[in-house]
Every structure is written in C-alpha cells, then in structure tokens.
Design a protein around this motif. Structure first.
Motif, PDB file in Angstrom:
ATOM      1  N   GLU A 240       0.831  -0.965   0.030  1.00 38.37           N
ATOM      2  CA  GLU A 240      -0.079  -0.001   0.089  1.00 38.37           C
ATOM      3  C   GLU A 240       1.067   1.227   0.055  1.00 38.37           C
ATOM      4  O   GLU A 240       2.055   1.181   0.929  1.00 38.37           O
ATOM      5  CB  GLU A 240      -0.956   0.019   1.095  1.00 38.37           C
ATOM      6  CG  GLU A 240      -2.105  -0.875   1.268  1.00 38.37           C
ATOM      7  CD  GLU A 240      -2.774  -1.006   2.560  1.00 38.37           C
ATOM      8  OE1 GLU A 240      -2.666  -0.226   3.495  1.00 38.37           O
ATOM      9  OE2 GLU A 240      -3.747  -1.824   2.415  1.00 38.37           O
ATOM     10  N   TYR A 241       0.560   2.083  -0.927  1.00 33.49           N
ATOM     11  CA  TYR A 241       1.237   3.505  -0.874  1.00 33.49           C
ATOM     12  C   TYR A 241       0.625   4.192   0.299  1.00 33.49           C
ATOM     13  O   TYR A 241      -0.538   4.368   0.414  1.00 33.49           O
ATOM     14  CB  TYR A 241       1.014   4.267  -2.124  1.00 33.49           C
ATOM     15  CG  TYR A 241       1.122   5.538  -2.273  1.00 33.49           C
ATOM     16  CD1 TYR A 241       2.317   6.217  -1.707  1.00 33.49           C
ATOM     17  CD2 TYR A 241       0.064   6.489  -2.608  1.00 33.49           C
ATOM     18  CE1 TYR A 241       2.575   7.488  -1.590  1.00 33.49           C
ATOM     19  CE2 TYR A 241       0.287   7.868  -2.789  1.00 33.49           C
ATOM     20  CZ  TYR A 241       1.584   8.404  -2.295  1.00 33.49           C
ATOM     21  OH  TYR A 241       1.880   9.767  -2.089  1.00 33.49           O
ATOM     22  N   ILE A 242       1.678   4.754   1.138  1.00 35.02           N
ATOM     23  CA  ILE A 242       1.074   5.420   2.164  1.00 35.02           C
ATOM     24  C   ILE A 242       0.665   6.901   1.859  1.00 35.02           C
ATOM     25  O   ILE A 242       1.535   7.809   1.914  1.00 35.02           O
ATOM     26  CB  ILE A 242       2.087   5.575   3.561  1.00 35.02           C
ATOM     27  CG1 ILE A 242       2.658   4.130   3.690  1.00 35.02           C
ATOM     28  CG2 ILE A 242       1.773   6.113   4.722  1.00 35.02           C
ATOM     29  CD1 ILE A 242       1.594   3.131   4.131  1.00 35.02           C
ATOM     30  N   ASP A 243      -0.553   7.010   1.610  1.00 30.92           N
ATOM     31  CA  ASP A 243      -1.028   8.339   0.924  1.00 30.92           C
ATOM     32  C   ASP A 243      -1.599   8.974   1.989  1.00 30.92           C
ATOM     33  O   ASP A 243      -2.638   8.929   2.262  1.00 30.92           O
ATOM     34  CB  ASP A 243      -1.992   7.974  -0.055  1.00 30.92           C
ATOM     35  CG  ASP A 243      -2.375   9.302  -0.935  1.00 30.92           C
ATOM     36  OD1 ASP A 243      -1.950  10.315  -0.607  1.00 30.92           O
ATOM     37  OD2 ASP A 243      -3.388   9.223  -1.569  1.00 30.92           O
ATOM     38  N   ASP A 244      -0.888   9.891   2.732  1.00 32.63           N
ATOM     39  CA  ASP A 244      -1.250  10.698   3.912  1.00 32.63           C
ATOM     40  C   ASP A 244      -0.513  12.233   3.532  1.00 32.63           C
ATOM     41  O   ASP A 244       0.533  12.185   3.538  1.00 32.63           O
ATOM     42  CB  ASP A 244      -0.565   9.982   5.158  1.00 32.63           C
ATOM     43  CG  ASP A 244      -1.021  10.713   6.485  1.00 32.63           C
ATOM     44  OD1 ASP A 244      -1.436  11.864   6.484  1.00 32.63           O
ATOM     45  OD2 ASP A 244      -1.098  10.264   7.597  1.00 32.63           O
TER      46      ASP A 244
END
Length: 243
Positions: free
Chosen positions: A72-76
């Motif tokens: 999962e791309y840590i899209d934060d």
C-alpha cells in the motif's frame, strides 16, 4: 509470512536518473517489479522519489508501484511536502496491509539542503514497531545534527522497536558519531553492505538498522543490470526480527 520477521527494502532512486545519465521513471518501476517485488516485502522505502525543486512534484506512478509490489502506498497528506508531491522531500513509504498503522509523522531536519524523515508506527503480529525512512546530508557534521533531531523525536515518543532505513550518506561501516547511542538515545545497529555507486559499489551509503531487541539479518544489495542502470544506488534489502 513468518511471524516476527519484517522484510524491508530501501532504495535511493535518484529522481529516475540512471547511471547512464538518462532520466526514465518507467525503468525504475520495471526494476522494482523485477528485482524487489519478488522479495514479498512488508516495507519498501524510496528516497529521491520526488522532484528536486519546489513544488517537489511526483515523478513516479506510485499506484503502479503499489500494485506491482502488492504493498500500500502510504497516501497521507501529513507525509507529503505539498499537493504535487508523492512524499516528503522524495521520501515515500509502501507497506503491507498486514501492518496496521497507528501514527505517522514528518521529522523536519536541518541542513543546507532541506532534509526530512518519515516516521510511521505500526502493529505487526500484535507488536508495536516504528519505521523511519530518511535521506541524510552529505556533510558529516550535519548528519550528526540530523540524527540528534531524530533521537530527540524518539525520546518524545513511546518506547518501541525502531527500524531506521534509507540513504544515510555515511560511507564508514561503523557509522561514526551520528550513530552513537548517547547522541541518538538508542543503539541502532545492523550489518553493512556496499550500495554506491550502483555500477561498482564501493560505499555502504544505504542502511537498514534497528535497536534492541530486534536485529537485522540477511542483508544484501539487490544487484541486477536493470537496477544498476535505473539509479546510481543499489537497493538494500534485509529481514528485521521483531521479537
């Protein structure tokens, strides 16, 4: 997946500029697909994965990388430099869905060139683990100051096993003062492996380290023709025990 074993990799992708001087983001993604995805990673950290100049725009198709690695791309938004960026000053994390995130922070680091670290706290096999990815300065005195700032951050956070990975720009195997326990507040340890330059590795600039009670095992530079052409660094992979 074996309990208590976190498979980690880190790679400075040099803003997609290969050892032949050609800029080709697709070549980096293909190298990740062929050389890193088969490692069945829990954590993949990239450095220099955004543009060098403001607004530090994204370079890679991070969702394609996530699909190829099954991470999962840590899209934060808190972990991005700006709306056009994919990470904080080029530092991007991808993680397995088996790691339950509990907190994420950016650590702003001083220096002539702006530097930073990304810290994500997770639960792995019901155990708390902190993962920090960073890209430190070329200057030894600045690296010492930057590691001191990271150490101060760690002192303010709850105690848990910490994994530090990324391009530390430290060529000496022993790490010098920047990894001194009195400076950082914890003993970050791990074997070393030469990763730079990618065509003929001489210096262990990239590291995967952890503090007690864990240890870093099976450390290796991931070398292939594709990888050597895609960046001036080789990726570094290891298994970190989480007792």
């Amino acid at each position: 997946m074996q309990a208590g074993q976190l498979r980690c990799a880190t790679w400075n992708v040099h803003r997609a500029k290969g050892s032949d001087g050609r800029v080709d983001p697709g070549r980096v993604v293909e190298a990740i697909d062929h050389s890193l995805a088969p490692l069945d990673l829990h954590v993949l950290a990239l450095q220099e994965a955004d543009g060098e100049c403001p607004p530090h725009a994204g370079i890679f198709d991070v969702h394609d990388i996530a699909a190829r690695t099954k991470l999962e791309y840590i899209d934060d938004p808190a972990l991005r430099w700006g709306p056009n960026s994919d990470g904080f000053l080029g530092t991007i994390l991808f993680m397995s869905s088996s790691l339950r995130r509990t907190r994420a922070d950016v650590i702003d680091l001083p220096g002539h060139c702006h530097r930073g670290a990304v810290s994500v706290e997770v639960t792995f096999d019901k155990r708390p683990v902190r993962i920090i990815s960073t890209h430190l300065s070329l200057s030894q005195p600045l690296r010492i100051v930057q590691m001191r700032v990271i150490g101060q951050y760690l002192c303010r956070r709850p105690p848990m096993q910490t994994i530090l990975l990324g391009d530390l720009n430290e060529w000496r195997p022993w790490g010098g003062l920047m990894l001194n326990r009195r400076l950082v507040g914890t003993a970050l340890r791990g074997p070393v492996c030469r990763t730079f330059p990618s065509t003929r590795p001489l210096f262990p600039l990239d590291r995967i380290l952890t503090d007690a009670p864990g240890e870093v095992r099976q450390l290796r530079a991931v070398a292939s023709v594709e990888v050597s052409l895609a960046s001036d660094h080789l990726p570094l992979a290891a298994t970190v025990t989480v007792p």
